[in-house]
Scaffold this active site. Structure first.
Site, PDB file in Angstrom:
ATOM      1  N   CYS A  76       0.825  -1.212   0.000  1.00  0.00           N
ATOM      2  CA  CYS A  76       0.000   0.000   0.000  1.00  0.00           C
ATOM      3  C   CYS A  76       0.860   1.263   0.000  1.00  0.00           C
ATOM      4  O   CYS A  76       0.424   2.317  -0.473  1.00  0.00           O
ATOM      5  CB  CYS A  76      -0.904   0.035   1.232  1.00  0.00           C
ATOM      6  SG  CYS A  76      -1.836  -1.474   1.547  1.00  0.00           S
ATOM      7  N   GLU A  79      -8.578  -5.017  14.712  1.00  0.00           N
ATOM      8  CA  GLU A  79      -9.525  -5.610  13.768  1.00  0.00           C
ATOM      9  C   GLU A  79      -9.541  -7.125  13.912  1.00  0.00           C
ATOM     10  O   GLU A  79      -8.559  -7.730  14.324  1.00  0.00           O
ATOM     11  CB  GLU A  79      -9.133  -5.248  12.330  1.00  0.00           C
ATOM     12  CG  GLU A  79      -9.258  -3.784  12.016  1.00  0.00           C
ATOM     13  CD  GLU A  79      -8.840  -3.450  10.602  1.00  0.00           C
ATOM     14  OE1 GLU A  79      -9.087  -2.312  10.175  1.00  0.00           O
ATOM     15  OE2 GLU A  79      -8.257  -4.323   9.925  1.00  0.00           O
ATOM     16  N   CYS A 119      -5.279  -2.623  -0.623  1.00  0.00           N
ATOM     17  CA  CYS A 119      -6.124  -3.805  -0.821  1.00  0.00           C
ATOM     18  C   CYS A 119      -7.334  -3.461  -1.684  1.00  0.00           C
ATOM     19  O   CYS A 119      -8.023  -2.471  -1.444  1.00  0.00           O
ATOM     20  CB  CYS A 119      -6.551  -4.358   0.525  1.00  0.00           C
ATOM     21  SG  CYS A 119      -5.147  -4.817   1.578  1.00  0.00           S
ATOM     22  N   SER A 163     -12.182  -5.359   9.982  1.00  0.00           N
ATOM     23  CA  SER A 163     -11.564  -4.899   8.747  1.00  0.00           C
ATOM     24  C   SER A 163     -12.626  -4.606   7.709  1.00  0.00           C
ATOM     25  O   SER A 163     -13.736  -5.158   7.756  1.00  0.00           O
ATOM     26  CB  SER A 163     -10.615  -5.982   8.225  1.00  0.00           C
ATOM     27  OG  SER A 163     -10.315  -5.797   6.867  1.00  0.00           O
ATOM     28  N   CYS A 174      -2.412   3.322   3.095  1.00  0.00           N
ATOM     29  CA  CYS A 174      -3.075   2.225   3.789  1.00  0.00           C
ATOM     30  C   CYS A 174      -4.189   2.764   4.686  1.00  0.00           C
ATOM     31  O   CYS A 174      -4.402   3.977   4.785  1.00  0.00           O
ATOM     32  CB  CYS A 174      -2.049   1.424   4.585  1.00  0.00           C
ATOM     33  SG  CYS A 174      -2.599  -0.211   5.120  1.00  0.00           S
ATOM     34  N   ASP A 175      -4.877   1.861   5.380  1.00  0.00           N
ATOM     35  CA  ASP A 175      -6.158   2.156   6.035  1.00  0.00           C
ATOM     36  C   ASP A 175      -6.157   3.408   6.906  1.00  0.00           C
ATOM     37  O   ASP A 175      -6.941   4.329   6.702  1.00  0.00           O
ATOM     38  CB  ASP A 175      -6.585   0.975   6.908  1.00  0.00           C
ATOM     39  CG  ASP A 175      -6.890  -0.275   6.101  1.00  0.00           C
ATOM     40  OD1 ASP A 175      -6.592  -0.280   4.899  1.00  0.00           O
ATOM     41  OD2 ASP A 175      -7.411  -1.229   6.666  1.00  0.00           O
ATOM     42  N   LYS A 176      -5.310   3.436   7.933  1.00  0.00           N
ATOM     43  CA  LYS A 176      -5.335   4.535   8.904  1.00  0.00           C
ATOM     44  C   LYS A 176      -4.637   5.776   8.384  1.00  0.00           C
ATOM     45  O   LYS A 176      -4.731   6.843   8.975  1.00  0.00           O
ATOM     46  CB  LYS A 176      -4.693   4.104  10.236  1.00  0.00           C
ATOM     47  CG  LYS A 176      -5.248   2.806  10.794  1.00  0.00           C
ATOM     48  CD  LYS A 176      -6.762   2.833  10.919  1.00  0.00           C
ATOM     49  CE  LYS A 176      -7.321   1.463  11.245  1.00  0.00           C
ATOM     50  NZ  LYS A 176      -7.184   0.475  10.153  1.00  0.00           N
ATOM     51  N   ASP A 210      -2.219  -3.005   8.157  1.00  0.00           N
ATOM     52  CA  ASP A 210      -3.305  -3.726   8.822  1.00  0.00           C
ATOM     53  C   ASP A 210      -3.375  -5.180   8.353  1.00  0.00           C
ATOM     54  O   ASP A 210      -3.614  -6.096   9.145  1.00  0.00           O
ATOM     55  CB  ASP A 210      -4.643  -3.036   8.545  1.00  0.00           C
ATOM     56  CG  ASP A 210      -4.812  -1.772   9.364  1.00  0.00           C
ATOM     57  OD1 ASP A 210      -3.787  -1.196   9.773  1.00  0.00           O
ATOM     58  OD2 ASP A 210      -5.952  -1.365   9.598  1.00  0.00           O
TER      59      ASP A 210
END
Length: 570
Positions: free
Chosen positions: A60, A460, A206, A486, A133-135, A92
């Protein structure tokens, strides 16, 4: 004698960096700036901080340094000084199911803190953030809200789909679920290894409507990005990077700041796009935190409930659907989906502003939202034939969650579940139970003491939910937790239960065999145990010791708020 201040035009773009570059007392700063290439006429230019979440250990993020170099060239071409810096990140997908997951959510606030720290201390006039990425995304946007200087976000982009030798596509969630399928002997070890080898074919986040793509979509709908940033694959970001410099100059020249863009109306647009796309429950947590950073104090769970009632789930996207973010991009991307919502009077605030030269979100959607058929109609259903007629992000309250909880209910799981509790006080305990076939169909799996303060870090549960899918229990069990899920999770899963167990919430009193009723239709979650029994259990309960007493996790325990308010730390 030299003047204490150089002559500044009222239209100067360097109103912050001038503290260093235009005043006599900034002589030390100017000495420090010369070796980095800022001297002479460049001292009169606005300085733009380019904050990337680059690190090599995660697909990511691994390409973000290259994107930052391209963006720096674009900024310099626009007559501005671009100065790159970095912040931290956590994968993650890699951390799921391990102790590393405790560090994921708190990394959001560390990212916000570090971007804010460098930009404020170095007096940058504008900020460009490059998350992957996610955060990363909410952290970057929280920093922009706190600083409130002209700024924007460039998403690192989605990963391409993987392809197996059979011709079937695959993604990271297939790798997680493959472990459970291997335990069940549904696939061979060779098949599992091929999935692992091909799930992530290159750079990018992702690829389904998981948390990273969900948050990128939300932020594009909020107006803080260039068009199509959310759906554009990572390897096709060159054109977007080239456009950043001119957009940044426009923002500086017009003093257009993040708080001029992000209002309650724009966050309602974000909820609508997340709902229509079937996005991650993490969006609830992060949008609450973003609202806090922008000092939008009248934003709460109630807004998710209100927008959810008027917004159907339309997109047949992974993790529970068929298509990837790359497919949505090929069909027209987020602008096409926004335009589609606007055409059907579903977009709450079409008048909301964007960073794109003053255009509204409706104008951007119309300009860039050409739908490529038949692909678009294959991915996005008509509002008259939705996947679910109301939003999937269900805010459930009841005796088990007085402050609320969050579920992702598409309708495919059903809307009502009642079963006996099977209680675990940690994630490793439930993983061992799944591996040993100790969980019975019809159970309500309870994972507690994994909340913001309890774990800490509210990890998660993707490894758990993926294993349940793999061993064939996802349709016959429910899972509830004071942790979170997630964006890759699907099934009858309720998280964010508040108050959390560590704080003495009702989830701390649940025992094996207790009946739990989850009614997604009526938005309730209840522990069906007499109050006098719960009162006796309460007298015997005591809070556990802190899970961390030193370092960043210890500080997080002391500062983090409830999931119901976004797990903010300020």
């Amino acid at each position: 004698m030299r003047s204490s201040s150089r002559n500044l035009s009222k239209k100067s773009l360097n109103k912050f960096s001038s503290v260093f570059t235009q005043h006599e007392r900034g002589s030390g700063a100017r000495a420090m700036l010369k070796p980095v290439g800022v001297y002479g006429e460049r001292l009169n230019m606005a300085q733009v901080g380019i904050a990337s979440v680059w690190w090599e250990g995660n697909p990511c993020n691994m390409h973000l340094l290259d994107l930052s170099e391209r963006i720096k060239k674009s900024v310099e071409a626009a007559g501005l000084v671009g100065l790159r810096y970095n912040t931290i990140g956590v994968s993650d997908a890699m951390a799921n199911g391990t102790e590393g997951m405790k560090y994921s959510l708190q990394s959001r606030d560390l990212i916000a803190d570090s971007i804010e720290t460098v930009a404020a201390a170095q007096f940058y006039d504008g900020i460009i953030t490059i998350p992957g990425c996610d955060k990363n995304m909410p952290g970057a946007i929280m920093a922009l809200g706190r600083l409130n200087r002209p700024g924007l976000m460039v998403y690192g982009g989605t990963i391409r789909r993987g392809t197996l030798s059979s011709g079937k596509t695959c993604n990271i969630v297939d790798a997680f679920e493959g472990y459970g399928k291997r335990l069940r002997n549904e696939i061979s070890q060779e098949e599992q290894e091929e999935i692992i080898a091909k799930a992530c074919p290159g750079a990018g986040a992702c690829g389904g409507m998981f948390t990273a793509n969900t948050m990128a979509s939300a932020i594009e709908a909020m107006g803080l990005t260039l068009p199509k940033t959310a759906s554009l694959p990572a390897e096709f970001k060159e054109t977007e990077c080239v456009q950043v410099g001119s957009t940044m100059r426009y923002l500086l020249e017009n003093d257009l700041k993040p708080r001029d863009i992000v209002t309650k109306d724009s966050i309602l647009n974000a909820i609508a796009i997340v709902t229509a796309a079937g996005g991650s429950t993490n969006a609830v947590l992060h949008l609450l935190a973003i609202a806090r950073a922008f000092e939008i104090n009248d934003f709460s769970y109630t807004d998710f409930e209100r927008i959810g009632k008027m917004t159907p789930v339309l997109c047949d996207m992974k993790p529970w659907g068929k298509y990837m973010m790359e497919d949505l991009h090929d069909a027209g991307g987020i602008p096409a989906l926004l335009h589609f919502l606007h055409e059907h009077n579903i977009l709450p605030a079409p008048h909301a502003r964007t960073i794109n030269h003053g255009a509204t979100i409706a104008e951007i959607a119309k300009q860039y939202g050409q739908r490529n058929e038949p692909s678009f109609s294959q991915i996005v259903r008509s509002p008259h034939n939705p996947i679910k007629s109301e939003g999937h992000l269900a805010i459930l309250r009841g005796s088990l969650a007085p402050q609320g909880s969050v579920g992702k209910i598409t309708g495919k799981e059903g809307l009502l579940f009642q079963g006996k509790a099977h209680v675990f006080d940690s994630e490793p305990q439930v993983l061992e139970a799944i591996e040993s076939n100790a969980i019975s169909p019809g159970s309500v799996i309870v994972i507690r003491y994994v909340g913001p303060k309890g774990a800490p870090g509210m990890p998660e549960m993707l490894t758990v939910t993926s294993m349940l899918v793999g061993v064939g229990l996802t349709d016959s069990c429910a899972l509830i937790t004071d942790g979170r899920f997630s964006g890759g999770t699907h099934g009858f899963c309720i998280g964010h239960i508040a108050p959390e167990a560590t704080e003495g919430g009702p989830i701390s009193l649940v025992q094996n065999g207790d009946l739990i009723r989850i009614d997604a239709q009526n938005r309730t979650i209840d522990l069906l145990v007499d109050q006098d029994i719960l009162d006796k259990r309460r007298q015997l309960w005591s809070p556990p010791p802190p899970a961390a007493t030193l370092g960043v996790l210890s500080r997080y325990i002391k500062t983090v708020s409830s999931a119901a308010t976004g797990c903010v730390t300020d």
